[in-house]
Design a protein around this motif. Sequence first.
Motif, PDB file in Angstrom:
ATOM      1  N   THR A  89       0.830  -1.202   0.000  1.00 61.93           N
ATOM      2  CA  THR A  89       0.000   0.000   0.000  1.00 61.93           C
ATOM      3  C   THR A  89       0.866   1.255   0.000  1.00 61.93           C
ATOM      4  OG1 THR A  89      -1.788  -1.130   1.169  1.00 61.93           O
ATOM      5  CG2 THR A  89      -1.775   1.281   1.260  1.00 61.93           C
ATOM      6  N   ALA A  90       1.914   1.250   0.826  1.00 65.44           N
ATOM      7  CA  ALA A  90       2.818   2.403   0.879  1.00 65.44           C
ATOM      8  C   ALA A  90       3.528   2.619  -0.446  1.00 65.44           C
ATOM      9  CB  ALA A  90       3.839   2.207   2.003  1.00 65.44           C
ATOM     10  N   TYR A  91       3.767   1.558  -1.197  1.00 66.69           N
ATOM     11  CA  TYR A  91       4.515   1.666  -2.454  1.00 66.69           C
ATOM     12  C   TYR A  91       3.623   2.068  -3.626  1.00 66.69           C
ATOM     13  CZ  TYR A  91       7.637   0.484  -6.310  1.00 66.69           C
ATOM     14  OH  TYR A  91       8.392   0.548  -7.442  1.00 66.69           O
ATOM     15  N   THR A  92       2.399   1.563  -3.659  1.00 66.00           N
ATOM     16  CA  THR A  92       1.581   1.730  -4.858  1.00 66.00           C
ATOM     17  C   THR A  92       0.527   2.816  -4.740  1.00 66.00           C
ATOM     18  OG1 THR A  92      -0.015   0.048  -4.101  1.00 66.00           O
ATOM     19  CG2 THR A  92       1.843  -0.710  -5.416  1.00 66.00           C
ATOM     20  N   ASN A  93       0.182   3.265  -3.511  1.00 64.20           N
ATOM     21  CA  ASN A  93      -0.913   4.216  -3.372  1.00 64.20           C
ATOM     22  C   ASN A  93      -0.477   5.610  -3.797  1.00 64.20           C
ATOM     23  OD1 ASN A  93      -3.058   5.958  -1.910  1.00 64.20           O
ATOM     24  ND2 ASN A  93      -3.768   3.851  -1.677  1.00 64.20           N
ATOM     25  N   ALA A  94      -1.390   6.346  -4.426  1.00 64.81           N
ATOM     26  CA  ALA A  94      -1.072   7.689  -4.911  1.00 64.81           C
ATOM     27  C   ALA A  94      -1.262   8.752  -3.834  1.00 64.81           C
ATOM     28  CB  ALA A  94      -1.942   8.027  -6.122  1.00 64.81           C
ATOM     29  N   ASP A  95      -2.059   8.456  -2.802  1.00 64.95           N
ATOM     30  CA  ASP A  95      -2.307   9.440  -1.767  1.00 64.95           C
ATOM     31  C   ASP A  95      -1.138   9.467  -0.784  1.00 64.95           C
ATOM     32  OD1 ASP A  95      -4.353  11.247  -0.349  1.00 64.95           O
ATOM     33  OD2 ASP A  95      -3.751   9.857   1.224  1.00 64.95           O
ATOM     34  N   ILE A  96      -0.543  10.633  -0.589  1.00 65.56           N
ATOM     35  CA  ILE A  96       0.671  10.737   0.224  1.00 65.56           C
ATOM     36  C   ILE A  96       0.397  10.399   1.684  1.00 65.56           C
ATOM     37  CG2 ILE A  96       0.316  13.205   0.602  1.00 65.56           C
ATOM     38  CD1 ILE A  96       3.355  13.516   0.598  1.00 65.56           C
ATOM     39  N   TRP A  97      -0.809  10.734   2.182  1.00 65.38           N
ATOM     40  CA  TRP A  97      -1.108  10.453   3.589  1.00 65.38           C
ATOM     41  C   TRP A  97      -1.341   8.957   3.799  1.00 65.38           C
ATOM     42  CZ3 TRP A  97       0.563  14.582   5.531  1.00 65.38           C
ATOM     43  CH2 TRP A  97       0.313  15.813   4.946  1.00 65.38           C
ATOM     44  N   THR A  98      -1.974   8.298   2.847  1.00 63.17           N
ATOM     45  CA  THR A  98      -2.162   6.850   2.944  1.00 63.17           C
ATOM     46  C   THR A  98      -0.819   6.141   2.885  1.00 63.17           C
ATOM     47  OG1 THR A  98      -4.321   7.053   1.873  1.00 63.17           O
ATOM     48  CG2 THR A  98      -3.323   4.865   1.904  1.00 63.17           C
ATOM     49  N   ILE A 110      -1.945  18.800  -6.731  1.00 65.05           N
ATOM     50  CA  ILE A 110      -0.937  17.996  -6.042  1.00 65.05           C
ATOM     51  C   ILE A 110      -1.137  16.513  -6.357  1.00 65.05           C
ATOM     52  CG2 ILE A 110      -0.171  17.216  -3.769  1.00 65.05           C
ATOM     53  CD1 ILE A 110      -0.536  19.962  -2.720  1.00 65.05           C
ATOM     54  N   TYR A 111      -2.404  16.073  -6.342  1.00 64.38           N
ATOM     55  CA  TYR A 111      -2.697  14.669  -6.618  1.00 64.38           C
ATOM     56  C   TYR A 111      -2.270  14.306  -8.039  1.00 64.38           C
ATOM     57  CZ  TYR A 111      -5.400  10.407  -7.304  1.00 64.38           C
ATOM     58  OH  TYR A 111      -5.776   9.121  -7.586  1.00 64.38           O
ATOM     59  N   GLU A 112      -2.578  15.157  -9.017  1.00 67.34           N
ATOM     60  CA  GLU A 112      -2.191  14.869 -10.395  1.00 67.34           C
ATOM     61  C   GLU A 112      -0.667  14.886 -10.549  1.00 67.34           C
ATOM     62  OE1 GLU A 112      -4.252  17.669 -12.800  1.00 67.34           O
ATOM     63  OE2 GLU A 112      -6.213  16.674 -12.582  1.00 67.34           O
ATOM     64  N   GLY A 113      -0.005  15.779  -9.810  1.00 70.30           N
ATOM     65  CA  GLY A 113       1.452  15.799  -9.854  1.00 70.30           C
ATOM     66  C   GLY A 113       2.051  14.517  -9.286  1.00 70.30           C
ATOM     67  N   GLN A 144       4.327  11.780 -11.227  1.00 68.31           N
ATOM     68  CA  GLN A 144       5.624  11.364 -10.704  1.00 68.31           C
ATOM     69  C   GLN A 144       5.668   9.856 -10.492  1.00 68.31           C
ATOM     70  OE1 GLN A 144       6.561  12.849  -6.792  1.00 68.31           O
ATOM     71  NE2 GLN A 144       8.750  12.909  -7.224  1.00 68.31           N
ATOM     72  N   ARG A 145       4.565   9.282  -9.990  1.00 65.04           N
ATOM     73  CA  ARG A 145       4.523   7.840  -9.789  1.00 65.04           C
ATOM     74  C   ARG A 145       4.630   7.098 -11.117  1.00 65.04           C
ATOM     75  NH1 ARG A 145      -0.833   4.661  -8.122  1.00 65.04           N
ATOM     76  NH2 ARG A 145      -1.196   5.203 -10.294  1.00 65.04           N
ATOM     77  N   ASP A 146       3.895   7.575 -12.138  1.00 67.98           N
ATOM     78  CA  ASP A 146       3.968   6.934 -13.447  1.00 67.98           C
ATOM     79  C   ASP A 146       5.367   7.046 -14.037  1.00 67.98           C
ATOM     80  OD1 ASP A 146       1.314   6.331 -13.211  1.00 67.98           O
ATOM     81  OD2 ASP A 146       0.608   8.011 -14.446  1.00 67.98           O
ATOM     82  N   LEU A 147       5.996   8.188 -13.820  1.00 70.02           N
ATOM     83  CA  LEU A 147       7.350   8.380 -14.350  1.00 70.02           C
ATOM     84  C   LEU A 147       8.339   7.433 -13.680  1.00 70.02           C
ATOM     85  CD1 LEU A 147       8.971  10.198 -16.308  1.00 70.02           C
ATOM     86  CD2 LEU A 147       9.422  11.704 -14.369  1.00 70.02           C
ATOM     87  N   ILE A 148       8.238   7.311 -12.346  1.00 70.59           N
ATOM     88  CA  ILE A 148       9.141   6.418 -11.622  1.00 70.59           C
ATOM     89  C   ILE A 148       8.871   4.967 -12.005  1.00 70.59           C
ATOM     90  CG2 ILE A 148       9.759   5.582  -9.325  1.00 70.59           C
ATOM     91  CD1 ILE A 148       9.206   8.389  -8.278  1.00 70.59           C
ATOM     92  N   THR A 149       7.587   4.601 -12.102  1.00 70.39           N
ATOM     93  CA  THR A 149       7.245   3.230 -12.485  1.00 70.39           C
ATOM     94  C   THR A 149       7.778   2.892 -13.866  1.00 70.39           C
ATOM     95  OG1 THR A 149       5.232   3.351 -11.140  1.00 70.39           O
ATOM     96  CG2 THR A 149       5.338   1.618 -12.809  1.00 70.39           C
ATOM     97  N   THR A 150       7.657   3.835 -14.801  1.00 73.38           N
ATOM     98  CA  THR A 150       8.178   3.607 -16.155  1.00 73.38           C
ATOM     99  C   THR A 150       9.688   3.443 -16.133  1.00 73.38           C
ATOM    100  OG1 THR A 150       6.363   4.893 -17.102  1.00 73.38           O
ATOM    101  CG2 THR A 150       8.303   4.574 -18.476  1.00 73.38           C
TER     102      THR A 150
END
Length: 248
Positions: free
Chosen positions: A18-27, A190-193, A197-203
């Motif tokens: 969950t910590a690795y894949t979730n997009a919400d920073i607080w989650t 912020i969420y879209e950013g 960033q997550r998609d960029l790192i995953t790629t």
Amino acid sequence: MTDSTPQLTRLRTRMLSTAYTNADIWTRDSAYLTDQAVAALARRDPGAAETLAKSLLAPEFLNDTRILGAAVEAGIDTTGWEERREKIRAYAREAYELSPKTDPADEAGRIWASLYDHYPQIAAALADFLRAMPDTWREDLFTTSPHSPGATPQTRELPGPETAPYDPLDWEDCPACAEAQDSCRYHRGIYEGMEYQRDLITTALTDHTAMDQLQHRHAELDAQRARQATSAATSTPPPDPTTPAATA
């Protein structure tokens, strides 16, 4: 995982994923910190950690008495919790019960009241602006023509015009989010950013072609910096022979 996998391992796998894949920073933060707390408990008392993990993976019904009892045991002041919960639930009810077709007059009144409460100077400037508009303002703005705003097709749904100030540090009690009954424009950005960033790192981590291109680009930049350093070193003018340092 197999049936013999410890409950603690199952729980930590779930929290870390969950910590690795979730997009919400607080989650993400909550899942990671909870995992670290469980890991610390496991180092101190493995049996208690395994029991806790088992109860988390097969939870019982959680009621207010259990939550408030744990808070009292921890010495936490809960006097403001009930008011905050009712406030959040009221926001949720309003968002759920909101009609998809809002009356324009009601919405205009809401926006004006919120603007007047939070930004009175902007409200005054807006009133002056509207008062100075010509008598043909309705025809100028809303007649069907290629240049009319009403005739401009909307490619996507835009967020509502929040007038309440946003709170960059609070995603739950942000006044602009409450007014929009959704993420305000600031938090949505912020969420879209974070998504980008997550998609960029995953790629970069999973796409070997993208990784090769990234490494190739880094090599090009390193070579360019080396050439610039060499050029700067060779282009340094020789010392003036007439200066005291050169004749010494």
